[in-house]
Design an enzyme around this catalytic site. Structure first.
Site, PDB file in Angstrom:
ATOM      1  N   HIS A   1     -10.584   6.899   2.093  1.00  0.00           N
ATOM      2  CA  HIS A   1      -9.235   6.812   1.518  1.00  0.00           C
ATOM      3  C   HIS A   1      -9.198   5.760   0.414  1.00  0.00           C
ATOM      4  O   HIS A   1     -10.008   4.832   0.408  1.00  0.00           O
ATOM      5  CB  HIS A   1      -8.206   6.442   2.611  1.00  0.00           C
ATOM      6  CG  HIS A   1      -8.432   5.079   3.175  1.00  0.00           C
ATOM      7  ND1 HIS A   1      -9.368   4.807   4.154  1.00  0.00           N
ATOM      8  CD2 HIS A   1      -7.883   3.872   2.867  1.00  0.00           C
ATOM      9  CE1 HIS A   1      -9.374   3.520   4.430  1.00  0.00           C
ATOM     10  NE2 HIS A   1      -8.486   2.922   3.657  1.00  0.00           N
TER      11      HIS A   1
ATOM     12  N   LYS B   1      -7.086  -4.972  -2.924  1.00  0.00           N
ATOM     13  CA  LYS B   1      -7.809  -5.536  -1.778  1.00  0.00           C
ATOM     14  C   LYS B   1      -8.725  -4.487  -1.174  1.00  0.00           C
ATOM     15  O   LYS B   1      -8.489  -3.285  -1.340  1.00  0.00           O
ATOM     16  CB  LYS B   1      -6.820  -6.054  -0.732  1.00  0.00           C
ATOM     17  CG  LYS B   1      -5.914  -4.960  -0.209  1.00  0.00           C
ATOM     18  CD  LYS B   1      -4.830  -5.496   0.697  1.00  0.00           C
ATOM     19  CE  LYS B   1      -3.945  -4.388   1.210  1.00  0.00           C
ATOM     20  NZ  LYS B   1      -4.647  -3.365   2.016  1.00  0.00           N
TER      21      LYS B   1
ATOM     22  N   HIS C   1     -10.779   0.693  -2.471  1.00  0.00           N
ATOM     23  CA  HIS C   1     -12.134   0.682  -1.905  1.00  0.00           C
ATOM     24  C   HIS C   1     -13.168   1.359  -2.805  1.00  0.00           C
ATOM     25  O   HIS C   1     -12.881   2.416  -3.383  1.00  0.00           O
ATOM     26  CB  HIS C   1     -12.147   1.441  -0.572  1.00  0.00           C
ATOM     27  CG  HIS C   1     -11.241   0.887   0.483  1.00  0.00           C
ATOM     28  ND1 HIS C   1     -11.228  -0.438   0.862  1.00  0.00           N
ATOM     29  CD2 HIS C   1     -10.317   1.501   1.282  1.00  0.00           C
ATOM     30  CE1 HIS C   1     -10.343  -0.607   1.835  1.00  0.00           C
ATOM     31  NE2 HIS C   1      -9.772   0.545   2.100  1.00  0.00           N
TER      32      HIS C   1
ATOM     33  N   ASP D   1       0.790  -1.252   0.000  1.00  0.00           N
ATOM     34  CA  ASP D   1       0.000   0.000   0.000  1.00  0.00           C
ATOM     35  C   ASP D   1       0.822   1.303   0.000  1.00  0.00           C
ATOM     36  O   ASP D   1       0.500   2.227   0.771  1.00  0.00           O
ATOM     37  CB  ASP D   1      -0.953  -0.009   1.208  1.00  0.00           C
ATOM     38  CG  ASP D   1      -1.979  -1.128   1.181  1.00  0.00           C
ATOM     39  OD1 ASP D   1      -1.936  -1.951   0.261  1.00  0.00           O
ATOM     40  OD2 ASP D   1      -2.823  -1.184   2.100  1.00  0.00           O
TER      41      ASP D   1
ATOM     42  N   CYS E   1      -1.825  -2.837   7.682  1.00  0.00           N
ATOM     43  CA  CYS E   1      -1.745  -3.751   6.542  1.00  0.00           C
ATOM     44  C   CYS E   1      -0.449  -4.554   6.506  1.00  0.00           C
ATOM     45  O   CYS E   1      -0.460  -5.723   6.119  1.00  0.00           O
ATOM     46  CB  CYS E   1      -1.996  -2.983   5.251  1.00  0.00           C
ATOM     47  SG  CYS E   1      -3.719  -2.440   5.147  1.00  0.00           S
TER      48      CYS E   1
END
Ligand code: VGL
Ligand code: ZN
Length: 202
Positions: free
Chosen positions: A85, A110, A52, A12, A155
């Site tokens: 986010h 993810k 997301h 990430d 994460c």
């Protein structure tokens, strides 16, 4: 060059987790040059991308009256409610412009299902729904993973804990991570990783 059974998993490194982003991690951009160099040492390089929908259940904005960084109860357990986010297709969800992406063979996205968050590169937060990364690594003969990226205590830690649980040798290079550190989350994550046999190196 590391042996071929070792993979680098870069978690990430996206604009929203870097200074100026929606869920900025202090110093998040400081790790990028080291990560870029590390990529040259590994035959297998995987990037993950928090990805997301705007309707995601981990966003405080989708829970009327809830403030960011408060806790909610989800069917799979407690869930921190984050500022909005890494929304799919936005600049915040893009990799930081300084991160080298060409050496990566795989990008795992993810957190794309609205109802469930996914901190780990291996499983969603129910700890059961797989992302497919385990199969990819095993098929490629990988048995040891080195994890770097953002954030150490969410994460990166969840990914390292799942890697160890799945039987991979797991190492976190803490100097190539930065933490959110929400209510002691960094110390807790480090304790859990150590207890699970994850090697914490500088
Ligand atoms: C992360 C909180 C929410 C992370 C992702 O990459 O550590 N943290 N989504
Ligand atoms: Zn997220």
């Amino acid at each position: 060059m590391r042996p071929a059974n070792q993979a680098l998993i870069v978690i990430d490194v996206q604009n929203d987790f870097c200074p100026g982003g929606a869920l900025a991690v202090a110093g998040g951009d400081e790790i990028i040059s080291r990560i870029n160099m590390l990529m040259g040492d590994f035959a297998t390089v995987v990037l993950t991308q928090d990805w997301h929908p705007a309707t995601h259940a981990s966003f405080a904005a989708n829970h009327p009256g809830a403030v960011p960084f408060s806790l909610a109860t989800m069917p799979y357990g407690p869930q921190v409610l984050w500022p909005t986010h890494c929304v799919q297709g936005t600049l915040g969800a893009e990799f930081h412009a300084d991160l080298k992406t060409d050496p990566a063979q795989l990008v795992i996205r993810k957190g794309f299902r609205s109802a469930i968050d996914s901190y780990s590169a291996f499983f969603e937060n129910d700890r059961q729904t797989p992302t497919g990364l385990e199969g990819y690594l095993r098929n490629r003969g990988v048995s040891a993973v080195t994890l770097v990226g953002l954030a150490t205590d969410y994460c990166v830690a969840y990914s390292a804990l799942d890697a160890a649980r799945l039987g991979f040798t797991a190492t976190v290079l803490e100097g190539a991570t930065r933490a959110i550190d929400l209510n002691g989350s960094l110390a807790e994550a480090r304790d859990k990783m150590r207890a699970a046999g994850v090697a914490l190196e500088v």
